[in-house]
Design a protein around this motif. Structure first.
Motif, PDB file in Angstrom:
ATOM      1  N   SER A  54       0.829  -1.207   0.000  1.00  0.00           N
ATOM      2  CA  SER A  54       0.000   0.000   0.000  1.00  0.00           C
ATOM      3  C   SER A  54       0.867   1.262   0.000  1.00  0.00           C
ATOM      4  O   SER A  54       0.563   2.225  -0.722  1.00  0.00           O
ATOM      5  CB  SER A  54      -0.915  -0.010   1.229  1.00  0.00           C
ATOM      6  N   ARG A  56       2.404   2.242  -3.368  1.00  0.00           N
ATOM      7  CA  ARG A  56       1.465   2.803  -4.346  1.00  0.00           C
ATOM      8  C   ARG A  56       1.204   4.290  -4.124  1.00  0.00           C
ATOM      9  O   ARG A  56       0.583   4.933  -4.966  1.00  0.00           O
ATOM     10  CB  ARG A  56       0.138   2.033  -4.287  1.00  0.00           C
ATOM     11  N   ARG A  57       1.676   4.836  -3.010  1.00  0.00           N
ATOM     12  CA  ARG A  57       1.434   6.249  -2.735  1.00  0.00           C
ATOM     13  C   ARG A  57       2.277   7.125  -3.670  1.00  0.00           C
ATOM     14  O   ARG A  57       3.451   6.814  -3.943  1.00  0.00           O
ATOM     15  CB  ARG A  57       1.802   6.587  -1.289  1.00  0.00           C
ATOM     16  N   THR A  92      -0.162   5.096   6.358  1.00  0.00           N
ATOM     17  CA  THR A  92      -0.427   3.891   5.574  1.00  0.00           C
ATOM     18  C   THR A  92      -0.538   2.664   6.477  1.00  0.00           C
ATOM     19  O   THR A  92      -1.446   1.842   6.335  1.00  0.00           O
ATOM     20  CB  THR A  92       0.681   3.675   4.531  1.00  0.00           C
ATOM     21  N   VAL A 150      -3.917   0.299   6.773  1.00  0.00           N
ATOM     22  CA  VAL A 150      -3.861  -1.107   6.366  1.00  0.00           C
ATOM     23  C   VAL A 150      -4.111  -2.022   7.560  1.00  0.00           C
ATOM     24  O   VAL A 150      -4.817  -3.033   7.454  1.00  0.00           O
ATOM     25  CB  VAL A 150      -2.504  -1.421   5.708  1.00  0.00           C
TER      26      VAL A 150
END
Length: 272
Positions: free
Chosen positions: A94, A97-98, A241, A245
């Motif tokens: 995750s 992907r930022r 993040t 998550v």
């Protein structure tokens, strides 16, 4: 002792003995007791050795942190082996992907906090608040504690279990064993051990292991730790993040744990 020390240093014994003698004269204290039969540390020598080890550890930490600071916009995350399909991997996927995410390296360690503390890693995801001296941390989530039992164990069909029940089991391991999570789950499946874990581990257990909630132990805290020197924006993005998550992961784990327990009860008690 001096002979072995000289061999480790790659020098002859007489120069080492003279160097130690000069050190003792400069410090005005005897570091070694020397007899015809043995050489050993004095009380002062033992204290000096312990303090020198602290200094060397601090130097190693300074070198590691300086080297990482020379690689701008890059993070190192410490993880346990065998967690490649679990929560740490989800956090990393995750985060990567930022927009503007830093490059991330992963190092595997049994004691991830030590890697953060000595500068070998920037972040680590751990359970509980013990041993977090010298690092920054934040609690990501709380989750139920469950016992992992073999599917054919007579307690596997129970809706809950107590710590006294676990203590009565000869194969119960109160301390986390050596090995990866997958190896430990295999040991449970084969009836070699029973362990307690946080509920988020239940998405890894398969069909041969059952997770039963433990009623009288505190919730397990999932904690993110980090060291100094991380740019504030990068640190904050990674922490956000991890929190997002983790919240989703813990919620999903609770659902899968309940589903797995219902399946076991149905399977074991189905009329013939």
């Amino acid at each position: 002792m001096f002979k072995a020390g000289a061999e480790r240093l790659g020098i002859a014994q007489p120069p080492l003995s003279r160097a130690i003698g000069r050190l003792e004269r400069r410090m005005s204290v005897q570091l070694f007791e020397r007899t015809s039969r043995r050489v050993g540390l004095t009380a002062a020598g033992a204290v000096f050795l312990a303090e020198c080890r602290k200094v060397l550890t601090a130097v190693d930490t300074a070198v590691s942190r300086a080297q990482r600071s020379g690689r701008p916009h890059r993070l190192t995350v410490a993880a346990l082996r065998g967690t490649g399909s679990g929560l740490p991997a989800g956090v990393l996927r995750s985060y990567r992907r930022r927009p503007g995410a830093a490059d991330v390296d992963v190092v595997f360690a049994r004691d991830q906090v030590d890697f953060v503390r000595n500068g070998s890693a920037d972040f680590a995801l751990t359970c509980g608040h013990e041993g977090l001296e010298g690092v920054e941390f934040t609690e990501l989530a709380q989750e139920r504690t469950v016992a992992l039992l073999p599917v054919d164990h007579f307690r596997a069909a129970k809706s809950a279990i107590s710590s006294a029940d676990l203590a009565s089991e000869g194969i119960f391991r109160p301390d986390w064993p050596e090995g990866t999570l997958d190896e430990i789950i295999d040991q449970v499946a084969m009836g070699a051990m029973i362990v307690m874990v946080g509920a988020s581990a239940t998405d890894r257990i398969g069909t041969a292991v059952v997770a039963v909630p433990v009623t009288d132990v505190p919730l397990t805290q999932l904690v993110l730790t980090w060291g100094p020197g991380i740019p504030a924006a990068t640190r904050n993005a990674f922490v956000r993040t991890a929190k997002n998550v983790t919240a989703k992961h813990v919620s999903a784990a609770g659902s899968s744990e309940d589903s797995a327990r219902r399946t076991v009860r149905t399977t074991r008690w189905r009329p013939r």
